[in-house]
Design a protein around this motif. Structure first.
Motif, PDB file in Angstrom:
ATOM      1  N   GLY A  61       3.333   8.308  -0.377  1.00 19.82           N
ATOM      2  CA  GLY A  61       1.905   8.166  -0.136  1.00 19.82           C
ATOM      3  C   GLY A  61       1.505   6.755   0.228  1.00 19.82           C
ATOM      4  O   GLY A  61       2.336   5.844   0.297  1.00 19.82           O
ATOM      5  N   THR A  62       0.203   6.601   0.443  1.00 19.31           N
ATOM      6  CA  THR A  62      -0.375   5.290   0.714  1.00 19.31           C
ATOM      7  C   THR A  62      -1.654   5.144  -0.101  1.00 19.31           C
ATOM      8  O   THR A  62      -2.327   6.123  -0.419  1.00 19.31           O
ATOM      9  N   PHE A  63      -1.946   3.891  -0.426  1.00 15.66           N
ATOM     10  CA  PHE A  63      -3.178   3.555  -1.123  1.00 15.66           C
ATOM     11  C   PHE A  63      -4.207   3.042  -0.135  1.00 15.66           C
ATOM     12  O   PHE A  63      -3.873   2.389   0.855  1.00 15.66           O
ATOM     13  N   TYR A 109       0.811  -1.218   0.000  1.00 14.08           N
ATOM     14  CA  TYR A 109       0.000   0.000   0.000  1.00 14.08           C
ATOM     15  C   TYR A 109       0.848   1.274   0.000  1.00 14.08           C
ATOM     16  O   TYR A 109       0.310   2.376   0.043  1.00 14.08           O
ATOM     17  N   ASP A 110       2.167   1.126  -0.043  1.00 10.69           N
ATOM     18  CA  ASP A 110       3.062   2.286  -0.027  1.00 10.69           C
ATOM     19  C   ASP A 110       3.421   2.726  -1.437  1.00 10.69           C
ATOM     20  O   ASP A 110       3.584   1.897  -2.338  1.00 10.69           O
ATOM     21  N   TYR A 111       3.571   4.035  -1.601  1.00 13.89           N
ATOM     22  CA  TYR A 111       3.872   4.613  -2.906  1.00 13.89           C
ATOM     23  C   TYR A 111       4.910   5.722  -2.734  1.00 13.89           C
ATOM     24  O   TYR A 111       4.874   6.476  -1.762  1.00 13.89           O
ATOM     25  N   GLN A 115      -7.523   0.466   0.477  1.00 10.47           N
ATOM     26  CA  GLN A 115      -7.712  -0.934   0.071  1.00 10.47           C
ATOM     27  C   GLN A 115      -8.272  -1.066  -1.336  1.00 10.47           C
ATOM     28  O   GLN A 115      -8.011  -2.058  -2.009  1.00 10.47           O
ATOM     29  N   PHE A 160      -5.588   6.519  -4.075  1.00  3.39           N
ATOM     30  CA  PHE A 160      -4.710   7.176  -3.120  1.00  3.39           C
ATOM     31  C   PHE A 160      -5.500   7.590  -1.885  1.00  3.39           C
ATOM     32  O   PHE A 160      -6.591   8.131  -1.978  1.00  3.39           O
ATOM     33  N   GLU A 161      -4.904   7.323  -0.721  1.00  4.85           N
ATOM     34  CA  GLU A 161      -5.500   7.679   0.563  1.00  4.85           C
ATOM     35  C   GLU A 161      -4.791   8.895   1.171  1.00  4.85           C
ATOM     36  O   GLU A 161      -5.416   9.743   1.812  1.00  4.85           O
ATOM     37  N   ARG A 162      -3.475   8.967   0.950  1.00  2.75           N
ATOM     38  CA  ARG A 162      -2.670  10.043   1.513  1.00  2.75           C
ATOM     39  C   ARG A 162      -1.461  10.258   0.622  1.00  2.75           C
ATOM     40  O   ARG A 162      -0.869   9.302   0.119  1.00  2.75           O
TER      41      ARG A 162
END
Length: 122
Positions: A97-99, A71-73, A101, A105-107
């Motif tokens: 950032g993070t994805f 989930y990491d970007y 589920q 993108f979440e953040r």
């Protein structure tokens, strides 16, 4: 999972599609973004992007580095921005950032550098 370069292309160059529609494809409803130390929520990001669209003619996105792990970007990209008045700027961004589920993108946390050497007027 998506590439931020693709998302930026759609957000900034796909002007016939409303910002909110493009954002809904790529950002979770609880999306938060920190740019150069300032946090913004989904609706504030949408307002900012709508304003940016009115100031620019076009944007070219060059993806320099990208990492996706679970989930990491992370990425490093260059934006070459042509403004409505004919000036151009090069902006280099470092993104972490993070994805969510669902793959949106979440953040995103971003630091952007504007290269004054590449700011020109044609």
């Amino acid at each position: 999972m998506r590439s931020l370069a693709t998302v930026l292309e759609e957000l900034l160059n796909e002007r016939e599609t409303p910002i909110e529609e493009v954002m809904a494809r790529h950002f979770a409803p609880d999306y938060r973004q920190r740019t150069d130390g300032v946090w913004s929520g989904w609706s504030e990001v949408a307002r900012n992007l709508a304003g940016i669209r009115t100031m620019i003619r076009s944007v070219r996105v060059d993806l320099l580095n990208e990492f996706v792990g679970g989930y990491d970007y992370a990425d490093r990209h260059l934006l070459t921005v042509e403004m409505q008045d004919g000036t151009r700027q090069t902006r280099e961004s470092y993104v972490f950032g993070t994805f969510a589920q669902d793959g949106r993108f979440e953040r995103i946390e971003e630091v952007t550098l504007v290269d004054p050497v590449h700011s020109t007027r044609e």
